[in-house]
Design a protein around this motif. Sequence first.
Motif, PDB file in Angstrom:
ATOM      1  N   ARG A 242       0.909  -1.270   0.105  1.00  0.00           N
ATOM      2  CA  ARG A 242       0.081   0.132  -0.011  1.00  0.00           C
ATOM      3  C   ARG A 242       0.969   1.197   0.178  1.00  0.00           C
ATOM      4  O   ARG A 242       0.700   2.207  -0.475  1.00  0.00           O
ATOM      5  N   SER A 243       2.193   1.194   0.545  1.00  0.00           N
ATOM      6  CA  SER A 243       2.828   2.404   0.611  1.00  0.00           C
ATOM      7  C   SER A 243       3.577   2.805  -0.511  1.00  0.00           C
ATOM      8  O   SER A 243       4.202   3.608  -0.855  1.00  0.00           O
ATOM      9  N   ASP A 244       3.527   1.914  -1.674  1.00  0.00           N
ATOM     10  CA  ASP A 244       4.151   2.012  -2.816  1.00  0.00           C
ATOM     11  C   ASP A 244       3.410   3.077  -3.718  1.00  0.00           C
ATOM     12  O   ASP A 244       3.948   3.453  -4.814  1.00  0.00           O
TER      13      ASP A 244
ATOM     14  N   SER B 225       5.711   8.062  -9.700  1.00  0.00           N
ATOM     15  CA  SER B 225       5.639   9.651 -10.155  1.00  0.00           C
ATOM     16  C   SER B 225       6.817  10.171  -9.393  1.00  0.00           C
ATOM     17  O   SER B 225       7.105  11.155  -9.809  1.00  0.00           O
ATOM     18  N   LEU B 226       7.056   9.909  -7.998  1.00  0.00           N
ATOM     19  CA  LEU B 226       8.246  10.587  -7.330  1.00  0.00           C
ATOM     20  C   LEU B 226       9.350  10.211  -7.875  1.00  0.00           C
ATOM     21  O   LEU B 226      10.320  11.105  -8.246  1.00  0.00           O
ATOM     22  N   GLU B 227       9.660   8.988  -8.534  1.00  0.00           N
ATOM     23  CA  GLU B 227      10.795   8.694  -9.146  1.00  0.00           C
ATOM     24  C   GLU B 227      10.888   9.495 -10.294  1.00  0.00           C
ATOM     25  O   GLU B 227      12.051  10.177 -10.871  1.00  0.00           O
ATOM     26  N   MET B 228       9.922   9.692 -10.999  1.00  0.00           N
ATOM     27  CA  MET B 228      10.212  10.490 -12.396  1.00  0.00           C
ATOM     28  C   MET B 228      10.120  11.995 -12.104  1.00  0.00           C
ATOM     29  O   MET B 228      10.728  12.755 -12.711  1.00  0.00           O
ATOM     30  N   VAL B 229       9.523  12.584 -11.093  1.00  0.00           N
ATOM     31  CA  VAL B 229       9.951  13.886 -10.559  1.00  0.00           C
ATOM     32  C   VAL B 229      11.513  14.239 -10.508  1.00  0.00           C
ATOM     33  O   VAL B 229      11.753  14.929 -10.662  1.00  0.00           O
ATOM     34  N   VAL B 230      12.156  13.312  -9.841  1.00  0.00           N
ATOM     35  CA  VAL B 230      13.457  13.233  -9.530  1.00  0.00           C
ATOM     36  C   VAL B 230      14.501  13.076 -10.762  1.00  0.00           C
ATOM     37  O   VAL B 230      15.329  13.373 -10.917  1.00  0.00           O
ATOM     38  N   LEU B 231      14.050  11.836 -11.301  1.00  0.00           N
ATOM     39  CA  LEU B 231      15.032  11.255 -12.484  1.00  0.00           C
ATOM     40  C   LEU B 231      14.922  11.942 -13.926  1.00  0.00           C
ATOM     41  O   LEU B 231      15.888  11.983 -14.340  1.00  0.00           O
TER      42      LEU B 231
END
Length: 185
Positions: free
Chosen positions: A45-47, A52-58
């Motif tokens: 559930r915590s995933d 989206s967060l990885e894409m915002v950073v990478l």
Amino acid sequence: MGRRGHHHLGHRHRRHHDLRSQQEPGDQGTLITRGAQHGRPERWRSDRGALSLEMVVLLPLALSLLFLAVQGAVYYQSRTVALASAQEGARGAAGYEQTDEHGRSAALDFAARAGGDGLLESPDVEVTRDRGNGTVTVRVTGTTMSIIPGWDPQVSQSSTRAIEEFTRVEDFEGSGIDRTERPSW
């Protein structure tokens, strides 16, 4: 036969219910589904939103690296055009009875043809003659286009060439060179 099939489905339902009941209320751990019981990965559930967060950073990092690579390629090509322009200018200025203006013109013409707009902007050509050494040096300096705002990279390359001149046989008298000797080639 109908009874046996019915009993089997009820058993599976009961087993799934028992596994869900082991989870405490308010627990944010794993959500066990029927797929997890059959060897498929469990879903956390915590995933939620992790991609989206990885894409915002990478994504900005990847785009920055891409722009840096393109800027490096443009800078390298601009240096190559400046060097070729300097070589062309040195050839023009070093020719027999040629002037500095011939070299300057040859360098600017080549820079305009090869560099075009943006690659080598506003080239400046400096021609220097060293009569003592019999050489001419042409330096081409300019700016290249930049995809990084506020940065105008400078490019400068030079080329040196021996000045072409004809000599008379009389110029070698007294120098120890035998003018009657034929070349061995």
